[in-house]
Structure formats: C-alpha cells, structure tokens
Design a protein around this motif. Sequence first.
Motif, PDB file in Angstrom:
ATOM      1  N   GLU A   1       0.804  -0.960   0.014  1.00 26.01           N
ATOM      2  CA  GLU A   1       0.063  -0.075  -0.159  1.00 26.01           C
ATOM      3  C   GLU A   1       0.781   1.199  -0.105  1.00 26.01           C
ATOM      4  O   GLU A   1       0.413   2.074  -0.873  1.00 26.01           O
ATOM      5  CB  GLU A   1      -0.983  -0.025   1.041  1.00 26.01           C
ATOM      6  N   VAL A   2       1.731   1.248   0.819  1.00 27.58           N
ATOM      7  CA  VAL A   2       2.743   2.294   0.834  1.00 27.58           C
ATOM      8  C   VAL A   2       3.597   2.466  -0.399  1.00 27.58           C
ATOM      9  O   VAL A   2       3.460   3.773  -1.239  1.00 27.58           O
ATOM     10  CB  VAL A   2       3.911   2.248   1.786  1.00 27.58           C
ATOM     11  N   PHE A   3       3.887   1.430  -1.107  1.00 30.78           N
ATOM     12  CA  PHE A   3       4.511   1.479  -2.467  1.00 30.78           C
ATOM     13  C   PHE A   3       3.726   2.190  -3.483  1.00 30.78           C
ATOM     14  O   PHE A   3       4.058   2.707  -4.307  1.00 30.78           O
ATOM     15  CB  PHE A   3       5.182   0.156  -2.791  1.00 30.78           C
ATOM     16  N   ALA A   4       2.465   1.550  -3.679  1.00 28.39           N
ATOM     17  CA  ALA A   4       1.280   1.997  -4.457  1.00 28.39           C
ATOM     18  C   ALA A   4       1.126   3.354  -4.467  1.00 28.39           C
ATOM     19  O   ALA A   4       1.183   4.069  -5.409  1.00 28.39           O
ATOM     20  CB  ALA A   4      -0.109   1.262  -4.407  1.00 28.39           C
ATOM     21  N   LYS A   5       0.988   4.004  -3.160  1.00 26.94           N
ATOM     22  CA  LYS A   5       1.044   5.491  -3.179  1.00 26.94           C
ATOM     23  C   LYS A   5       2.126   6.141  -3.581  1.00 26.94           C
ATOM     24  O   LYS A   5       2.109   7.295  -4.296  1.00 26.94           O
ATOM     25  CB  LYS A   5       0.693   5.915  -1.577  1.00 26.94           C
ATOM     26  N   ALA A   6       3.322   5.667  -3.338  1.00 27.90           N
ATOM     27  CA  ALA A   6       4.662   6.128  -4.047  1.00 27.90           C
ATOM     28  C   ALA A   6       4.717   6.152  -5.690  1.00 27.90           C
ATOM     29  O   ALA A   6       5.213   7.150  -6.028  1.00 27.90           O
ATOM     30  CB  ALA A   6       5.858   5.355  -3.306  1.00 27.90           C
ATOM     31  N   VAL A   7       4.193   5.206  -6.092  1.00 29.62           N
ATOM     32  CA  VAL A   7       4.197   4.792  -7.682  1.00 29.62           C
ATOM     33  C   VAL A   7       3.062   6.134  -8.151  1.00 29.62           C
ATOM     34  O   VAL A   7       3.265   6.810  -9.142  1.00 29.62           O
ATOM     35  CB  VAL A   7       3.978   3.615  -8.168  1.00 29.62           C
ATOM     36  N   HIS A   8       1.868   5.954  -7.416  1.00 30.12           N
ATOM     37  CA  HIS A   8       0.987   7.098  -7.997  1.00 30.12           C
ATOM     38  C   HIS A   8       1.424   8.382  -7.879  1.00 30.12           C
ATOM     39  O   HIS A   8       1.528   9.079  -8.863  1.00 30.12           O
ATOM     40  CB  HIS A   8      -0.197   6.891  -6.740  1.00 30.12           C
ATOM     41  N   VAL A   9       2.122   8.845  -6.623  1.00 27.60           N
ATOM     42  CA  VAL A   9       2.592  10.299  -6.626  1.00 27.60           C
ATOM     43  C   VAL A   9       3.840  10.558  -7.539  1.00 27.60           C
ATOM     44  O   VAL A   9       3.737  11.589  -8.173  1.00 27.60           O
ATOM     45  CB  VAL A   9       2.956  10.261  -4.939  1.00 27.60           C
ATOM     46  N   HIS A  10       4.465   9.384  -7.943  1.00 24.58           N
ATOM     47  CA  HIS A  10       5.624   9.774  -8.813  1.00 24.58           C
ATOM     48  C   HIS A  10       5.079   9.900 -10.018  1.00 24.58           C
ATOM     49  O   HIS A  10       5.690  10.845 -10.923  1.00 24.58           O
ATOM     50  CB  HIS A  10       6.622   8.540  -8.592  1.00 24.58           C
ATOM     51  N   LEU A  11       4.511   9.014 -10.568  1.00 18.40           N
ATOM     52  CA  LEU A  11       3.804   8.982 -12.015  1.00 18.40           C
ATOM     53  C   LEU A  11       3.016  10.038 -12.260  1.00 18.40           C
ATOM     54  O   LEU A  11       3.205  10.791 -13.382  1.00 18.40           O
ATOM     55  CB  LEU A  11       3.031   7.723 -12.116  1.00 18.40           C
ATOM     56  N   LEU A  12       2.107  10.571 -11.257  1.00 19.19           N
ATOM     57  CA  LEU A  12       1.355  11.806 -11.828  1.00 19.19           C
ATOM     58  C   LEU A  12       1.936  13.145 -11.566  1.00 19.19           C
ATOM     59  O   LEU A  12       1.439  13.965 -12.090  1.00 19.19           O
ATOM     60  CB  LEU A  12       0.006  11.791 -10.669  1.00 19.19           C
ATOM     61  N   GLN A  13       3.243  13.138 -11.154  1.00 22.54           N
ATOM     62  CA  GLN A  13       4.193  14.194 -11.304  1.00 22.54           C
ATOM     63  C   GLN A  13       5.038  14.272 -12.477  1.00 22.54           C
ATOM     64  O   GLN A  13       5.572  15.432 -12.667  1.00 22.54           O
ATOM     65  CB  GLN A  13       5.126  14.383 -10.118  1.00 22.54           C
ATOM     66  N   ARG A  14       4.984  13.330 -13.175  1.00 25.16           N
ATOM     67  CA  ARG A  14       5.706  13.026 -14.458  1.00 25.16           C
ATOM     68  C   ARG A  14       5.236  13.987 -15.495  1.00 25.16           C
ATOM     69  O   ARG A  14       3.887  13.675 -15.823  1.00 25.16           O
ATOM     70  CB  ARG A  14       6.104  11.592 -14.761  1.00 25.16           C
ATOM     71  N   GLN A  15       5.836  14.506 -16.521  1.00 27.00           N
ATOM     72  CA  GLN A  15       5.420  15.168 -17.764  1.00 27.00           C
ATOM     73  C   GLN A  15       5.200  14.127 -18.624  1.00 27.00           C
ATOM     74  O   GLN A  15       4.328  14.275 -19.702  1.00 27.00           O
ATOM     75  CB  GLN A  15       6.248  16.148 -18.038  1.00 27.00           C
ATOM     76  N   ASP A  16       5.884  12.994 -18.598  1.00 26.79           N
ATOM     77  CA  ASP A  16       6.016  11.937 -19.671  1.00 26.79           C
ATOM     78  C   ASP A  16       4.866  10.784 -19.450  1.00 26.79           C
ATOM     79  O   ASP A  16       5.022   9.650 -20.032  1.00 26.79           O
ATOM     80  CB  ASP A  16       7.222  11.354 -19.996  1.00 26.79           C
ATOM     81  N   PHE A  17       3.884  10.991 -18.303  1.00 34.07           N
ATOM     82  CA  PHE A  17       2.986   9.832 -18.243  1.00 34.07           C
ATOM     83  C   PHE A  17       1.636  10.670 -18.153  1.00 34.07           C
ATOM     84  O   PHE A  17       1.613  11.606 -17.387  1.00 34.07           O
ATOM     85  CB  PHE A  17       3.207   9.252 -16.917  1.00 34.07           C
ATOM     86  N   GLY A  18       0.660  10.146 -18.756  1.00 28.93           N
ATOM     87  CA  GLY A  18      -0.546  10.920 -18.652  1.00 28.93           C
ATOM     88  C   GLY A  18      -0.664  12.006 -19.444  1.00 28.93           C
ATOM     89  O   GLY A  18      -1.696  12.842 -19.111  1.00 28.93           O
ATOM     90  N   ALA A  19       0.385  12.474 -20.178  1.00 28.66           N
ATOM     91  CA  ALA A  19       0.459  13.810 -20.707  1.00 28.66           C
ATOM     92  C   ALA A  19      -0.694  14.193 -21.778  1.00 28.66           C
ATOM     93  O   ALA A  19      -0.713  12.955 -22.587  1.00 28.66           O
ATOM     94  CB  ALA A  19       1.763  14.255 -21.117  1.00 28.66           C
ATOM     95  N   PRO A  20      -1.467  15.121 -21.828  1.00 28.36           N
ATOM     96  CA  PRO A  20      -2.597  15.267 -22.641  1.00 28.36           C
ATOM     97  C   PRO A  20      -1.971  15.430 -24.182  1.00 28.36           C
ATOM     98  O   PRO A  20      -0.840  16.042 -24.177  1.00 28.36           O
ATOM     99  CB  PRO A  20      -3.417  16.259 -22.309  1.00 28.36           C
ATOM    100  N   GLU A  21      -2.763  14.976 -25.161  1.00 26.33           N
ATOM    101  CA  GLU A  21      -2.325  15.599 -26.591  1.00 26.33           C
ATOM    102  C   GLU A  21      -2.469  16.973 -26.518  1.00 26.33           C
ATOM    103  O   GLU A  21      -3.252  17.595 -25.582  1.00 26.33           O
ATOM    104  CB  GLU A  21      -3.395  15.039 -27.645  1.00 26.33           C
TER     105      GLU A  21
END
Lengths: 211, 255
Positions: free
Chosen positions: B148-168
């Motif tokens: 659970e701790v790691f899932a949150k860390a992955v979530h926080v990390h990925l949503l701060q990245r510009q190259d993940f989930g970046a809109p067209e």
Amino acid sequence: MIRVLTPYDYEAYGDLLEQMFALRYRVFYERMGWDVSVDNGREIDKYDALSPYYFLALDERERVVGTWRLLPTTGPYMLPDVFGVLMDGEPVPRSARIWECSRFAVDDRDGQRSPQAIHRITSELFCGLIEYCLEVGIEEVITVYDLRVARLLPRIGCQPTWKTAVKRIGVTAAMAGRFAINHNVLESCRRRNDITGSVLIRDQVPAIAAE
Amino acid sequence: MLLETLTIPKDLELERLEGHIGDTLARLGCDRFAFVALRPPAGRRQDYLSNYPREFSAHYLREDLKSIDPTFRLAFETLDPLLWKDVEAGVNERERRVFHDSSEFGLRRGVTIPIHGPYRVLSTMSVSSDLSDREFHAMLPTVMPQLEVFAKAVHVHLLQRQDFGAPEPPPQLSPREKDVLAWTSAGKSAWEISQILGVSEKTVEQHLANARQRLGVFKTVHAVIKAYMLGLIEPDRIEPTEDSSLLWTRIKPAS
C-alpha cells in the motif's frame, strides 16, 4: 561491532561493501572451494542485486572481518531457488516477517586470528542479527548452513526451532533451519557470549541545540 | 516493518521505471504489476504502466476488457485492497471473462489496490504473483502494508511526471472562433452573434464550422462543451466588445 547496511547505505559505505565481497571471495572461493560466482577478487551473486541487508563485523580499525546477508522470504531467496532439494517438497516460508540469512563468513586471516577473536566476531554477528531483527519486526530467520556452522550453534547459544535433514550439496553437507527471534533468544545469546549491550554501530544524529 | 526501499528515485527515466517497480515488487512476492491512472487529475489523460505479458496487454486493449473489469468498478467504491479471489466470487457473467482471460496469460492470483487522491483522482495498482494460491494468500497480509505504501509512492511519482498521462496538445482556435463559441455558450444565435461582432451571419456560421472541425466534433453544442473543458473558452468571462451598449441594444428583441 556490527554495522548494518541497508540499501540506502550502499553508496555511503561503498568501501565496506567492497571489503565484504573480497572477504567472501577469500572465505567461500579460496578457503572453502565452493562453486560460487567470482569476479575480479570478489564473490558476488544474483542475490546481491536484490537490495539485501548486510551485517558487517568491523574491527577496531573499521576493517570488515565478518559478514551476514539478509533477504526477505517474500521475494526470490536462496532456499527455494538454490537449495530446494533440502525442503523435500515442503513449502518454504513466504512472509515479510521471516528473512533468510546467507553468506555467513568470518575471516581468520589464514589462521593468524586467535580462536577467541574469531569467537568474538562470530558471537557479535549473531547477537547483532538478533538485536536488529527484533528492532525492525522480523520474527524469524531461516538459513541454509553446513556442518561447520551447525557445530558452532550450541556454543553461540542459538538453536533452530525446526530443521531439515542434512543433504550433500556440492562439496559440503548442508541443512536448512529456522530460528525464532525474541528477547529471550537475544538475552541468552548475549549471556553465553559475555556481550553486555548493543553491538550495533549507530550513526550519531546531531542533537538539536536547546533554546 | 522495513519500508526503506519503497521509494522511487525522482530522476529515473520512464523506460527504467517499469524495471524498478518490478524489482521492488518482486521482493514483495509479486511478479507482475499494472498501474492505471483511472481518473487522472484535470488536464491529464488516462494512462498505464505495466509489466504484464505484452500479448495480454494487447488482448486487454483490443477486447476493451477495461470496460468490464470489475476491479475498476469496485475501485471507485472502496479504499480497501481488492483481493482478486474475493472479487471473482461476486462478479456477473460478463465480468467473469476478465478473470478467465487473465488466467490464460498466467495472471491467476493477485490484488488490486485503489489509490484515492484529492479532487477525486483515482489510480489502481494491480499486482499478481506466481506463488501457489496457499503461499500467496498466507504471505499477502505480511506484505500488504508495504504494497500500500509503495502503491501510493508510484501514484505520486507517476502523476508528477510530464511523460506519463500527458494530454495531446489541445487544438488551437483563432480568437474569432473563440468569440463565436463563447457567445454561443451565452445563448446567442448565429444572427445575434453577427450583430454583436458586426460581421455577417454567414461569417459567424463559417467560424462555427471551422471551430467544430478543429475540435473534431459535429455539433456546435459539443464544440462549446469541448472548448470549455479544454479551457479554450470561459463562458462566464465574455469581454464586452467596444461600444457594447449599442450592440446589446441592437440584439434586444424589438419591442
């Protein structure tokens, strides 16, 4: 004294790690003739890539004179992967509260170290392991060990709560054993080896100046 | 419990991140993972990172299994980890297919961890294990806090990245196209807008047609909604053009 290296300490203590790999080379490859992977005077295997915890016994000049390696049983570890034959089809433990120790080694400097000195290093490695496991919530350790270590255990005051039959593996005869971690075990191990307190080296955290 | 290794180096490239997450989870007894940004923050699109078998990911996308995946349905409703075994026991016939197809690709037992963030942001991290059923379910409670701790860390990390989930990059509209959409959102007809802007009704219709085309939609209502959601127009901030009193007079119905 024992210094515990977590994966976060690898960078700061790179020189100690190198000494440890060299010590393992001398003990496992040169002295005992085990079939281990060596590289440029270092004994290092794929389990060293899994961010293990290392216990390093240091002498008064901060040189590595003994070692343990610790891995959680939740991920890949040696008993099922390398020594599966010992389990005879029994399931191996899988728990974040059970860790495997491996690569127990004490450097005798080609017989130049006195038996008393070797015993002191050995007992500090055992007491340090129990002490640290108690602190971080590890309830049990499992390890594959040979007859040499098996003979050592009664003297150290550590007995397995469970063990497999002895089987021939390569040049050695080995078994797997499980050891409970609790205050009684720490207490008796310390008493038997004349260790009065903590053997762990703790980095000083600077005190916050009083107002 | 030991939590020291459950972090993600900030400057890791996206290509190496999958390996890093995979290695960390392997030490926690999990062989495969899929992280899905299910309801990403505003301005981001849905995205995922996974080391599932490539053929399974392709199959999953092709067959649109996401739309019937019960772990996603349930993730909206709970903070608790969803044990696949429990989820499977309560699925309908349509949803059962997700488990059937997953197990064909070796994803047999696992758990899906919902991560609920502020502003209704929702991600899930699913992990699966090659251990036997008994081993996995005995181990899981001991590693659940770390997962659970790691899932949150992955979530926080990925949503701060510009190259993940970046809109067209959003479509661009000309100032005039924005004007006509903004006035449309205020309830004005093409004729009324033509009077406000001082151009012909035909010209207004042409601007609307261009805006629809640029936004890739067929209806003006859709164009207005889409432009609004993309932040291209702000309907409640229509700037009065010069001489607006006159314009407003002109579009008032004749009394």
